[in-house]
Design a protein around this motif. Structure first.
Motif, PDB file in Angstrom:
ATOM      1  N   HIS A 170      24.639  -0.276 -26.544  1.00 36.06           N
ATOM      2  CA  HIS A 170      25.024  -0.107 -27.897  1.00 36.06           C
ATOM      3  C   HIS A 170      25.973  -1.139 -28.429  1.00 36.06           C
ATOM      4  CE1 HIS A 170      23.272   3.868 -27.201  1.00 36.06           C
ATOM      5  NE2 HIS A 170      23.823   3.884 -26.083  1.00 36.06           N
ATOM      6  N   TRP A 171      26.048  -1.255 -29.727  1.00 35.96           N
ATOM      7  CA  TRP A 171      27.032  -2.191 -30.626  1.00 35.96           C
ATOM      8  C   TRP A 171      28.452  -1.653 -30.216  1.00 35.96           C
ATOM      9  CZ3 TRP A 171      25.822  -7.158 -31.447  1.00 35.96           C
ATOM     10  CH2 TRP A 171      24.658  -7.391 -31.726  1.00 35.96           C
ATOM     11  N   HIS A 172      29.248  -2.409 -29.827  1.00 29.97           N
ATOM     12  CA  HIS A 172      30.687  -2.015 -29.762  1.00 29.97           C
ATOM     13  C   HIS A 172      31.705  -2.945 -30.417  1.00 29.97           C
ATOM     14  CE1 HIS A 172      29.046  -0.008 -26.347  1.00 29.97           C
ATOM     15  NE2 HIS A 172      30.086   0.932 -26.350  1.00 29.97           N
ATOM     16  N   PRO A 173      32.497  -2.652 -31.407  1.00 24.79           N
ATOM     17  CA  PRO A 173      33.441  -3.682 -31.751  1.00 24.79           C
ATOM     18  C   PRO A 173      34.366  -3.905 -30.464  1.00 24.79           C
ATOM     19  CG  PRO A 173      33.987  -1.396 -32.466  1.00 24.79           C
ATOM     20  CD  PRO A 173      32.775  -1.439 -31.904  1.00 24.79           C
ATOM     21  N   VAL A 174      35.053  -5.117 -30.530  1.00 22.47           N
ATOM     22  CA  VAL A 174      35.863  -5.379 -29.158  1.00 22.47           C
ATOM     23  C   VAL A 174      36.966  -6.233 -29.655  1.00 22.47           C
ATOM     24  CG1 VAL A 174      33.979  -5.166 -27.453  1.00 22.47           C
ATOM     25  CG2 VAL A 174      34.187  -7.505 -28.769  1.00 22.47           C
ATOM     26  N   PHE A 212      25.546 -11.966 -23.776  1.00 29.72           N
ATOM     27  CA  PHE A 212      25.603 -10.817 -24.769  1.00 29.72           C
ATOM     28  C   PHE A 212      25.173 -11.233 -26.096  1.00 29.72           C
ATOM     29  CE2 PHE A 212      27.759  -9.624 -20.843  1.00 29.72           C
ATOM     30  CZ  PHE A 212      27.838  -8.383 -20.569  1.00 29.72           C
ATOM     31  N   ASP A 213      24.557 -10.176 -26.656  1.00 21.71           N
ATOM     32  CA  ASP A 213      24.321 -10.375 -28.383  1.00 21.71           C
ATOM     33  C   ASP A 213      25.804 -10.116 -28.890  1.00 21.71           C
ATOM     34  OD1 ASP A 213      21.766 -10.541 -28.068  1.00 21.71           O
ATOM     35  OD2 ASP A 213      21.198  -8.471 -28.063  1.00 21.71           O
ATOM     36  N   GLY A 267      19.456  -8.214 -25.890  1.00 25.62           N
ATOM     37  CA  GLY A 267      18.230  -7.644 -26.061  1.00 25.62           C
ATOM     38  C   GLY A 267      17.849  -6.047 -26.306  1.00 25.62           C
ATOM     39  N   ALA A 268      19.039  -5.408 -25.889  1.00 24.38           N
ATOM     40  CA  ALA A 268      19.144  -4.034 -26.141  1.00 24.38           C
ATOM     41  C   ALA A 268      18.709  -3.836 -27.693  1.00 24.38           C
ATOM     42  CB  ALA A 268      20.344  -3.518 -25.935  1.00 24.38           C
ATOM     43  N   GLN A 269      17.910  -2.767 -27.794  1.00 17.31           N
ATOM     44  CA  GLN A 269      17.197  -2.464 -29.042  1.00 17.31           C
ATOM     45  C   GLN A 269      18.072  -1.445 -29.959  1.00 17.31           C
ATOM     46  OE1 GLN A 269      14.504  -4.166 -30.125  1.00 17.31           O
ATOM     47  NE2 GLN A 269      15.071  -5.220 -28.180  1.00 17.31           N
ATOM     48  N   ALA A 270      19.301  -1.248 -29.597  1.00 20.31           N
ATOM     49  CA  ALA A 270      20.236  -0.350 -30.483  1.00 20.31           C
ATOM     50  C   ALA A 270      20.136  -0.653 -31.866  1.00 20.31           C
ATOM     51  CB  ALA A 270      21.503  -0.066 -29.684  1.00 20.31           C
ATOM     52  N   PHE A 296      26.685   8.491 -32.195  1.00 18.78           N
ATOM     53  CA  PHE A 296      26.647   8.322 -30.686  1.00 18.78           C
ATOM     54  C   PHE A 296      25.931   6.906 -30.245  1.00 18.78           C
ATOM     55  CE2 PHE A 296      27.214  12.696 -31.656  1.00 18.78           C
ATOM     56  CZ  PHE A 296      28.414  13.014 -30.900  1.00 18.78           C
ATOM     57  N   SER A 297      25.669   5.987 -31.345  1.00 17.31           N
ATOM     58  CA  SER A 297      25.596   4.864 -31.047  1.00 17.31           C
ATOM     59  C   SER A 297      25.624   3.921 -31.786  1.00 17.31           C
ATOM     60  CB  SER A 297      23.568   4.754 -30.781  1.00 17.31           C
ATOM     61  OG  SER A 297      23.224   3.396 -30.607  1.00 17.31           O
ATOM     62  N   PRO A 298      27.111   3.451 -31.686  1.00 17.04           N
ATOM     63  CA  PRO A 298      27.991   3.757 -30.742  1.00 17.04           C
ATOM     64  C   PRO A 298      28.850   4.904 -30.827  1.00 17.04           C
ATOM     65  CG  PRO A 298      29.093   2.291 -32.262  1.00 17.04           C
ATOM     66  CD  PRO A 298      27.607   2.621 -32.739  1.00 17.04           C
ATOM     67  N   VAL A 299      29.611   5.316 -30.168  1.00 16.40           N
ATOM     68  CA  VAL A 299      30.297   6.638 -30.356  1.00 16.40           C
ATOM     69  C   VAL A 299      31.308   6.433 -31.640  1.00 16.40           C
ATOM     70  CG1 VAL A 299      31.851   8.300 -29.645  1.00 16.40           C
ATOM     71  CG2 VAL A 299      30.269   7.331 -27.998  1.00 16.40           C
TER      72      VAL A 299
END
Length: 330
Positions: free
Chosen positions: A6-10, A96-97, A111-114, A214-217
Motif C-alpha cells: 500500500h502507498w505510505h507517506p514517509v 520501491f515505487d 509493482g504492487a497494484q494498490a 485501509f489502503s493505506p490506513v
C-alpha cells in the motif's frame, strides 16, 4: 510484508533536498533521494548496499545516481547498479515505487497494484501539515483516533464536555473497505476569542464525522458546528486527513494534512492569521493524543478482555479490515 503493498507517506516533500534521506516504514529501512534535476525524479531504495552492507543514506547523489560512500558503487532510482572497479558487474538494490503528492513523499512495494489514496479538498485551503510519532502499535494508535469518548479529558478545544457525554450521538456504518463514524453533541466551552475565530456561538453542536480507509490506513475527518435551534451548519469547517504509518511494531507515524473552508476575513486581510491560529490548535490537539498514547500501561492490540463502551464499536470493525485489507490475512 503485505503492508508495503500500500502507498505510505514517509516524508514531507520539503524535507527531501539534495542529500539522501533515511526513513523507516513497516520495520524496513529505506533511503529516499532526488535524481535528475534534483526534483523531478525520485528514488526509493533499501538502505543497504548489496555489496558490503553500507547504509546508502550515508552516500551522495551524483549524476542522478545514489553513490555508496564505501566503495563508490552507484544506483539509479530503479535500483540498477554500477561497479566502477568491475564495469561488467550488474549489481542491483531493492527499489520501491515512489511519488510526490499532497506535499508528501509516498512509497510502496514496486509493482504492487494498490490504488493511490485520493483527497477531496475542493473549496478548502491547506492550513497546515504535521507529523507526530506515537509510541504505540498501529491498531492502538488508530483506536484513539476513531472514538470521541476521550475528547473531554484529552482534547483542549475540539470535543465534548464530560458531564454531557451521554448526550453525544454516535452512529457507526461500515462497508467492506471502510468504517464511518458520525458524532454529534454539545461543543465543550471555549475561550471567547475562539468563538469569533471559528464563527460559532456558545451552545453550538459539534459534529465530528469521519471515514477510515485501509489502503493505506487513513482517516478523513469533517468537523463543523450546527446551530442547535435551526440545525443549520455554521460557515466554518475543518477537513483533516490523517495517515497512520507503522514505523516498527510499537511505533506509528501520524501524518496529518489540515484544511479549512475560507473564513470571511479576506476583506480585512486576516485570513492568514486565522489559519495560523487554527493550524496551531489542530497541532496541539494531535500532540495531546500522542502524549496520551505514550502513557498507556497496556499497548497490546488485543481487545478481548477489555471492557468497551458504546463509542468503541469502530475498534473491532477497523481491526477486521486491517487484517483483511491492509495485511492481506484471511
Amino acid at each position: 510484508m503485505a503492508e508495503l503493498d500500500h502507498w505510505h507517506p514517509v516524508l514531507f516533500a520539503d524535507e527531501l533536498g539534495k542529500k539522501p534521506a533515511p526513513v523507516r516504514v513497516c520495520d524496513r529501512e529505506l533511503v529516499l533521494f532526488r535524481a535528475s534535476d534534483g526534483k523531478a525524479t525520485l528514488g526509493a531504495l533499501a538502505d543497504v548496499c548489496p555489496h558490503r552492507g553500507m547504509r546508502l543514506s550515508e552516500g551522495r547523489v551524483e549524476g542522478g545516481r545514489l553513490v555508496c560512500p564505501y566503495h563508490g558503487w552507484s544506483f539509479a532510482p530503479d535500483g540498477e547498479g554500477k561497479c566502477p572497479a568491475t564495469p561488467a558487474a550488474r549489481p542491483s538494490a531493492d527499489a520501491f515505487d515512489v511519488v510526490e503528492r499532497y506535499g508528501l513523499v509516498w512509497i510502496k512495494r514496486r509493482g504492487a497494484q494498490a490504488a493511490f489514496p485520493t483527497l477531496d479538498v475542493s473549496g478548502y485551503h491547506l492550513i497546515g501539515k504535521t507529523r507526530q510519532r506515537a509510541e504505540a502499535p498501529l491498531e492502538v494508535t488508530l483506536d484513539n483516533f476513531i472514538e470521541v469518548e476521550h475528547t473531554p479529558e484529552v482534547h483542549a478545544l475540539l470535543g465534548y464536555p464530560r458531564e454531557r457525554m451521554a448526550e453525544v450521538t454516535c452512529e457507526v456504518t461500515s462497508t467492506e473497505t471502510s468504517v464511518r463514524v458520525y458524532n454529534e453533541g454539545p461543543q465543550k466551552a471555549l475561550p471567547r476569542p475562539l468563538y469569533t475565530l471559528l464563527q460559532i456561538e456558545p451552545g453550538d453542536s459539534f459534529v465530528d464525522d469521519w471515514t477510515t480507509w485501509f489502503s493505506p490506513v487513513s482517516t478523513v475527518y469533517d468537523q463543523y458546528w450546527l446551530d442547535p435551534a435551526t440545525g443549520e451548519r455554521r460557515p466554518n469547517a475543518l477537513r483533516i486527513a490523517i495517515f497512520f504509518v507503522p514505523v516498527t511494531a510499537g511505533q506509528t507515524d501520524i501524518f496529518a494534512l489540515s484544511y479549512a473552508l475560507a473564513a470571511p476575513w479576506d476583506r480585512y486581510g486576516l485570513n492568514a492569521f486565522a489559519y495560523l491560529l487554527t493550524r496551531a490548535f489542530v497541532v496541539m490537539e494531535l500532540r495531546r493524543d500522542v502524549t496520551l498514547l505514550g502513557k498507556l500501561a497496556d499497548k497490546s492490540p488485543e481487545l478481548r478482555g477489555k471492557t468497551l463502551s458504546r463509542f468503541d464499536k469502530p475498534l473491532g470493525l477497523a481491526r477486521k479490515r486491517i487484517e483483511t485489507i491492509y495485511r492481506s490475512r484471511g
